[in-house]
Design a protein around this motif. Structure first.
Motif, PDB file in Angstrom:
ATOM      1  N   SER A   1      -0.956  19.136   6.700  1.00 34.51           N
ATOM      2  CA  SER A   1      -1.231  17.706   6.590  1.00 34.51           C
ATOM      3  C   SER A   1      -0.986  17.197   5.180  1.00 34.51           C
ATOM      4  N   ALA A   2      -1.081  18.101   4.191  1.00 29.13           N
ATOM      5  CA  ALA A   2      -0.859  17.683   2.800  1.00 29.13           C
ATOM      6  C   ALA A   2       0.566  17.199   2.567  1.00 29.13           C
ATOM      7  N   LEU A   3       1.483  17.502   3.483  1.00 29.55           N
ATOM      8  CA  LEU A   3       2.859  17.046   3.328  1.00 29.55           C
ATOM      9  C   LEU A   3       2.996  15.531   3.421  1.00 29.55           C
ATOM     10  N   VAL A   4       1.937  14.859   3.899  1.00 30.04           N
ATOM     11  CA  VAL A   4       2.017  13.404   4.035  1.00 30.04           C
ATOM     12  C   VAL A   4       2.268  12.729   2.695  1.00 30.04           C
ATOM     13  N   ALA A   5       1.777  13.319   1.600  1.00 31.26           N
ATOM     14  CA  ALA A   5       1.972  12.709   0.284  1.00 31.26           C
ATOM     15  C   ALA A   5       3.442  12.667  -0.096  1.00 31.26           C
ATOM     16  N   SER A   6       4.211  13.613   0.403  1.00 28.68           N
ATOM     17  CA  SER A   6       5.637  13.649   0.090  1.00 28.68           C
ATOM     18  C   SER A   6       6.474  12.974   1.169  1.00 28.68           C
ATOM     19  N   LEU A   7       6.193  13.296   2.428  1.00 26.07           N
ATOM     20  CA  LEU A   7       7.053  12.853   3.514  1.00 26.07           C
ATOM     21  C   LEU A   7       6.713  11.463   4.026  1.00 26.07           C
ATOM     22  N   GLY A   8       5.442  11.042   3.848  1.00 24.47           N
ATOM     23  CA  GLY A   8       5.014   9.815   4.501  1.00 24.47           C
ATOM     24  C   GLY A   8       4.626  10.122   5.939  1.00 24.47           C
ATOM     25  N   ILE A   9       3.846   9.275   6.520  1.00 22.73           N
ATOM     26  CA  ILE A   9       3.289   9.569   7.838  1.00 22.73           C
ATOM     27  C   ILE A   9       4.351   9.616   8.928  1.00 22.73           C
ATOM     28  N   ASP A  10       5.382   8.752   8.840  1.00 19.76           N
ATOM     29  CA  ASP A  10       6.389   8.721   9.899  1.00 19.76           C
ATOM     30  C   ASP A  10       7.222   9.987   9.923  1.00 19.76           C
ATOM     31  N   LEU A  11       7.667  10.430   8.756  1.00 15.34           N
ATOM     32  CA  LEU A  11       8.485  11.646   8.697  1.00 15.34           C
ATOM     33  C   LEU A  11       7.651  12.872   9.049  1.00 15.34           C
ATOM     34  N   LEU A  12       6.396  12.913   8.604  1.00 14.20           N
ATOM     35  CA  LEU A  12       5.537  14.044   8.954  1.00 14.20           C
ATOM     36  C   LEU A  12       5.325  14.106  10.464  1.00 14.20           C
ATOM     37  N   THR A  13       5.116  12.958  11.077  1.00 15.22           N
ATOM     38  CA  THR A  13       4.954  12.924  12.543  1.00 15.22           C
ATOM     39  C   THR A  13       6.214  13.438  13.234  1.00 15.22           C
ATOM     40  N   ALA A  14       7.377  13.058  12.705  1.00 14.63           N
ATOM     41  CA  ALA A  14       8.634  13.535  13.281  1.00 14.63           C
ATOM     42  C   ALA A  14       8.781  15.043  13.125  1.00 14.63           C
ATOM     43  N   VAL A  15       8.351  15.587  11.982  1.00 19.88           N
ATOM     44  CA  VAL A  15       8.391  17.032  11.764  1.00 19.88           C
ATOM     45  C   VAL A  15       7.498  17.744  12.780  1.00 19.88           C
ATOM     46  N   GLU A  16       6.285  17.232  12.962  1.00 16.90           N
ATOM     47  CA  GLU A  16       5.358  17.850  13.917  1.00 16.90           C
ATOM     48  C   GLU A  16       5.937  17.826  15.335  1.00 16.90           C
ATOM     49  N   ALA A  17       6.559  16.720  15.705  1.00 18.50           N
ATOM     50  CA  ALA A  17       7.153  16.630  17.038  1.00 18.50           C
ATOM     51  C   ALA A  17       8.290  17.640  17.199  1.00 18.50           C
ATOM     52  N   GLN A  18       9.118  17.781  16.178  1.00 19.54           N
ATOM     53  CA  GLN A  18      10.209  18.746  16.226  1.00 19.54           C
ATOM     54  C   GLN A  18       9.690  20.173  16.321  1.00 19.54           C
ATOM     55  N   MET A  19       8.628  20.481  15.591  1.00 20.58           N
ATOM     56  CA  MET A  19       8.067  21.832  15.649  1.00 20.58           C
ATOM     57  C   MET A  19       7.556  22.152  17.041  1.00 20.58           C
ATOM     58  N   GLN A  20       6.895  21.196  17.665  1.00 20.72           N
ATOM     59  CA  GLN A  20       6.417  21.424  19.031  1.00 20.72           C
ATOM     60  C   GLN A  20       7.576  21.623  19.996  1.00 20.72           C
ATOM     61  N   GLU A  21       8.646  20.869  19.818  1.00 14.43           N
ATOM     62  CA  GLU A  21       9.789  20.959  20.723  1.00 14.43           C
ATOM     63  C   GLU A  21      10.559  22.262  20.544  1.00 14.43           C
ATOM     64  N   LEU A  22      10.653  22.749  19.289  1.00 18.33           N
ATOM     65  CA  LEU A  22      11.471  23.930  18.999  1.00 18.33           C
ATOM     66  C   LEU A  22      10.712  25.246  19.120  1.00 18.33           C
ATOM     67  N   ALA A  23       9.389  25.193  19.043  1.00 20.73           N
ATOM     68  CA  ALA A  23       8.598  26.416  18.893  1.00 20.73           C
ATOM     69  C   ALA A  23       8.793  27.392  20.047  1.00 20.73           C
ATOM     70  N   GLY A  24       8.966  26.888  21.277  1.00 21.54           N
ATOM     71  CA  GLY A  24       8.993  27.760  22.437  1.00 21.54           C
ATOM     72  C   GLY A  24      10.041  28.842  22.387  1.00 21.54           C
ATOM     73  N   ASP A  25      11.263  28.500  22.074  1.00 20.66           N
ATOM     74  CA  ASP A  25      12.354  29.486  22.058  1.00 20.66           C
ATOM     75  C   ASP A  25      12.980  29.636  20.676  1.00 20.66           C
ATOM     76  N   PHE A  26      12.201  29.355  19.636  1.00 14.70           N
ATOM     77  CA  PHE A  26      12.743  29.458  18.275  1.00 14.70           C
ATOM     78  C   PHE A  26      12.941  30.915  17.883  1.00 14.70           C
ATOM     79  N   ASP A  27      14.132  31.216  17.372  1.00 11.08           N
ATOM     80  CA  ASP A  27      14.464  32.573  16.940  1.00 11.08           C
ATOM     81  C   ASP A  27      14.810  32.518  15.455  1.00 11.08           C
ATOM     82  N   THR A  28      14.007  33.193  14.634  1.00 15.23           N
ATOM     83  CA  THR A  28      14.207  33.139  13.185  1.00 15.23           C
ATOM     84  C   THR A  28      15.570  33.689  12.785  1.00 15.23           C
ATOM     85  N   ASN A  29      15.990  34.785  13.400  1.00 14.46           N
ATOM     86  CA  ASN A  29      17.275  35.383  13.047  1.00 14.46           C
ATOM     87  C   ASN A  29      18.443  34.458  13.384  1.00 14.46           C
ATOM     88  N   GLU A  30      18.358  33.778  14.524  1.00 11.86           N
ATOM     89  CA  GLU A  30      19.407  32.825  14.867  1.00 11.86           C
ATOM     90  C   GLU A  30      19.448  31.683  13.864  1.00 11.86           C
TER      91      GLU A  30
END
Length: 907
Positions: free
Chosen positions: A260-289
């Motif tokens: 949540s501390a990222l809000v100071a840098s990203l702003g609330i809109d960009l942080l919300t977008a990051v959180e949404a992307q993490m939820q969408e990608l987390a299921g089949d995310f492969d670090t090596n890929e």
């Protein structure tokens, strides 16, 4: 030709005593320096003042357990940077200074490539070891603080960390002379030291040592840097949106939820977008890929000329990786001190393989193929698209020179090639180096960039030249890249030229190819006519429309596509009409143009062997993020600056009228391009400069309209011979746009006879004249200092005859700017906040150095900090509306009480 490293990164891949701290650049470690640093450290460890001190918690180090060795080890990691990328052939060797003090049996540090290390953020000044050993005894703490300061001096002379070392020394010295803080240091609990010292550090120190701002502050700093460099790199070569890039980076780092501390840098809109992307990608995310895809993206960007940006991206990604994984505690990577999910090592391995990759080409086929463009590869039968991959199209002088070398009866190759970028010089090097040494295996060419001589004395330069010649004689081709620069840009040039002439006479069989910039052959002749006569000279020229068309056809075929004659002709016409953008010109421009065309054809047909049509030809291949919108409208929307706006309207009108006259065939003197901006920081100088670049581009006075911002550190070297190449590199980056020199007066301070400031100014004046048709230079700084600066060189005042004075903003304008910044941050102001801010602005001290809009940014930072404390002090989780809301009680900003000028870049 393959991938060629920019000269400034040659040392990064040299098997020599080099450390490559990505935030600084590759640096050759002077002989004996590490031993000297270890000797200094050993003397402190054995110092009689602490010889009797001991504590059980430091058993990881050899006796005596007095805290010195532990402190030195932690301090070195801190100075290298928290989670910062450290590489180079001797990247591991730096810890040879402290590793001998460890009690465990460590593998001795040794030079090696497979070592990429990033230190964690465990140590923050003053550290725990010395204070823990001193205990609560006041006298011992006095000694401990004195020893801490002496520990800092152990690392003197190690250039990559010198700025950080000096800042740490200043912090310790500042506390020593502050009676209240020094008294606190003698009595306070150890666990409170790090935060207290961080809060005490002034902004000048924190700018250099961002770790002092604590885990959340460092996270914010790392996020700011990553967002900025990702936008720059993605704008240049394409790539993920910022939210997606951060989401994937955090997932790879093992972070499940965006801090949540990222809000100071990203702003609330960009942080919300990051959180949404993490939820969408987390299921089949492969670090090596992700790592593999990231390496491919970065390597492509490096090949396209963005290696410096790639390195910055990796460095900031690694720091953000560690800061996000560690928050709310110290920065640390998911895999510990030695590794990270950020693929620095894989990226370096990929580049190293390309740098050393060789093409072995049939010498007979090549000698006969120069005229018609066909080449054959030794070994397997070539694919159809590989035929003509290395041929030289056009450039009759270059073809004749290569044929002459082929028919020289075995005599040594002595070839000087001068011309613009992308005109076949690199291809010729590969052809000559391989074609006339027989069909068997040929040792690699050895490249000697002019930049290798930049930090050397006359004696050291001659020694380097002799060593390189000895390594090449009878074995490989010596390629001197930038011979014209070497002979004209340093105090060692005459000596090096004479020595090269002597060595050519001594080693009759030495093969040498000298590469020069446009008209560089004339510079070589002027500097040393006898040396110039040793070479067969070939001059290359910018491509014409038929050559553009021919190269385009070849490139499309090489990429696996097909194209008809009509489309080839259209491509040639369009390419001939594109104005060069930096080094994206000639053959480099054709490559980018053809790549985009084939990509578009494949997307249209869903076929890898697609036929390129006129509709697939790109309209913009500049490779940089283009600015959209109306720059004049953006200028009018700026707060205040009425007099500046009027001046800019006049400048635009003059430029537009000049272009109209020129198109009508009326010969008239072009309007003055170069400007001086005078005024305090934060008054919009950089913003106006950026808009001017776009305005001049829109009326045809500049080809690209980009802005390159530099300061003294970017233009003045530390050693003889470094300054002119640095100025030349800055100007080359700015060609087609604006070179904005911040705090330009710092180039010639009152005692500038001690450094190379006047050399930088003289070089700049010459280059302004050389590139007067496609370069605008804007110098900026405080009024009085700029007047002195413009008077320091006879050519400056006449070239910067037009000076724009930027006034300080009024209180009302500053409040308006504050409100605009709040809106940009996605925040909402509660009732009463504007009134509170108005009062705060009214209490701010005015004078030389007043921060103007920068002061508003600092005010918002302070408000966000207070808001963060309020939001996190409640047990209830705030909703989105509350996260956006700034309340009156969040405004607790203390107005600055100093009038003296501050340092740093202008807004």
């Amino acid at each position: 030709m393959g991938f060629t490293l920019p000269p400034e990164f040659e040392l990064s891949y040299a098997a020599e005593p080099v450390i490559d701290l990505y935030s600084f650049g590759p640096w050759r470690i002077p002989a004996g320096l590490l031993d000297e640093m270890h000797s200094r450290a050993a003397r402190l460890v054995e110092d009689p003042r602490v010889s009797e001190w001991t504590v059980d918690s430091q058993r990881g180090f050899r006796e005596p357990h007095n805290g010195i060795a532990t402190t030195l080890d932690g301090m070195l990691g801190f100075l290298l940077g928290s989670c910062a990328v450290r590489s180079g052939y001797w990247g591991e060797m730096v810890f040879a200074v402290t590793d001998p003090f460890r009690s465990s049996e460590l593998t001795p540090s040794r030079p090696r490539w497979n070592f990429v290390r990033g230190q964690d953020g465990r140590w923050r000044p003053p550290g725990w070891a010395l204070m823990e050993t001193a205990g609560t005894d006041r006298d011992r703490r006095e000694v401990a603080l004195a020893m801490l300061r002496e520990c800092v001096d152990v690392f003197a002379g190690f250039e990559p960390i010198e700025a950080r070392r000096a800042a740490l020394a200043k912090l310790i010295d500042d506390r020593a002379v502050d009676e209240a803080e020094h008294e606190w240091d003698l009595t306070a609990p150890i666990e409170e030291f790090a935060d207290r010292w961080g809060d005490f550090a002034d902004s000048e120190i924190v700018d250099v040592l961002p770790e002092l701002s604590g885990p959340v502050g460092y996270l914010t700093w790392a996020a700011d840097g990553f967002v900025a460099i990702h936008r720059t790199l993605a704008g240049a070569v394409g790539g993920d949106k910022v939210a997606t890039a951060i989401a994937r980076l955090l997932l790879a780092a093992g972070v499940k939820f965006a801090p949540s501390a990222l809000v100071a840098s990203l702003g609330i809109d960009l942080l919300t977008a990051v959180e949404a992307q993490m939820q969408e990608l987390a299921g089949d995310f492969d670090t090596n890929e992700w790592k593999d895809a990231t390496v491919r993206w970065l390597v492509r960007a490096a090949i396209d000329g963005h290696l410096a940006h790639c390195r910055t991206w990796l460095d900031m990604a690694r720091r953000l990786d560690g800061a996000s994984y560690g928050v709310p505690n110290r920065a640390q990577t998911r895999y510990g001190n030695q590794s990270s999910s950020v693929p620095v090592h894989d990226f370096e391995e990929s580049l190293r393989s390309m740098v050393t990759r060789r093409r072995v080409i049939n010498s007979i086929a090549k000698a006969h193929a120069i005229g018609d463009g066909d080449t054959l590869l030794i070994g397997d039968e070539p694919e159809p698209h590989e035929v003509a991959a290395l041929s030289i199209v056009g450039q009759p002088e270059l073809k004749a020179a290569i044929i002459g070398a082929a028919e020289s009866g075995g005599a040594a190759i002595r070839l000087l090639i001068a011309g613009p970028a992308g005109t076949g010089k690199g291809v010729a090097v590969d052809m000559v180096a391989d074609a006339f040494r027989g069909v068997g295996a040929v040792e690699p060419t050895r490249w000697l960039p002019a930049a290798m001589f930049a930090d050397r004395s006359v004696g050291a330069s001659i020694e380097l030249l002799r060593r390189e010649v000895d390594a090449c004689a009878g074995k490989r081709v010596l390629v001197v890249d930038g011979l014209d620069e070497l002979l004209t840009s340093s105090e060692v040039d005459n000596s090096v030229g004479r020595e090269l002439l002597r060595l050519l006479d001594e080693h009759k069989g030495l093969d040498v190819i000298a590469l020069c910039s446009e008209n560089g052959h004339r510079a070589v002749y002027d500097a040393n006519p006898a040396l110039a006569r040793e070479f067969r000279t070939a001059v290359t020229y910018d491509l014409d429309e038929p050559t553009f068309a021919d190269l385009f056809r070849r490139k499309v075929v090489r990429l696996g596509g097909t194209v008809d004659d009509e489309t080839v002709a259209a491509a040639g016409t369009r390419l001939a009409g594109i104005r060069p953008f930096r080094n994206l010109r000639n053959g480099h421009l054709v490559s980018a143009f053809a790549n985009d065309a084939v990509t578009a054809a494949r997307a249209r047909t869903d076929n890898t062997a697609a036929t390129v049509t006129a509709d697939d030809l790109p309209t913009d291949v500049a490779g940089a993020a283009s600015e959209i919108g109306d720059p004049m409208g953006e200028l009018d929307a700026l707060v205040g600056l009425d007099s500046i706006k009027e001046e800019v309207r006049l400048l635009r009108a003059e430029a537009a009228a000049f272009e109209l006259r020129r198109e009508a065939g009326i010969v008239v003197r072009p309007p003055t391009r170069h400007l001086a901006f005078l005024g305090n920081p934060g008054t919009g100088k950089t913003t106006v400069a950026r808009l001017l670049a776009r305005i001049y581009s829109s009326v045809g006075m500049l080809s690209s309209g980009h802005l390159v911002e530099v300061s003294r550190a970017d233009l003045i070297g530390r050693y003889i011979g470094q300054t002119a190449p640095m100025v030349r590199a800055a100007v080359e980056r700015a060609l087609g746009g604006v070179l904005f020199i911040d705090e330009a007066y710092a180039l010639t301070p009152p005692d500038s006879y001690r450094d190379f400031g006047h050399e930088a100014v003289a070089t700049l004046v010459k280059l302004m004249e050389d590139h007067r048709n496609d370069l605008m230079v804007i110098v900026a700084g405080y009024g009085d200092e700029m007047v002195r600066f413009l008077a320091s060189n006879p050519g400056l005042e006449s070239r910067f005859a037009r000076q724009l004075e930027f006034p300080d903003y009024s209180n009302a304008e500053l409040v308006t700017i504050f409100e605009a910044m709040i809106v940009e941050s996605g925040l909402v102001l509660a009732d009463g906040v504007v009134d509170r801010v108005t009062g705060t602005v009214g209490r701010m001290k005015r004078g030389n150095g007043f921060g103007n809009a920068r002061a508003m940014r600092h005010l918002i930072d302070s408000i966000l900090g207070q808001q963060a404390i309020r939001l996190t002090s409640s047990d209830a989780k705030p909703d989105v509306d509350e996260l956006r809301l700034v309340r009156v009680e969040d405004v607790r900003y203390a107005a600055p009480e100093r009038d003296e000028p501050s340092t740093g870049l202008y807004l």
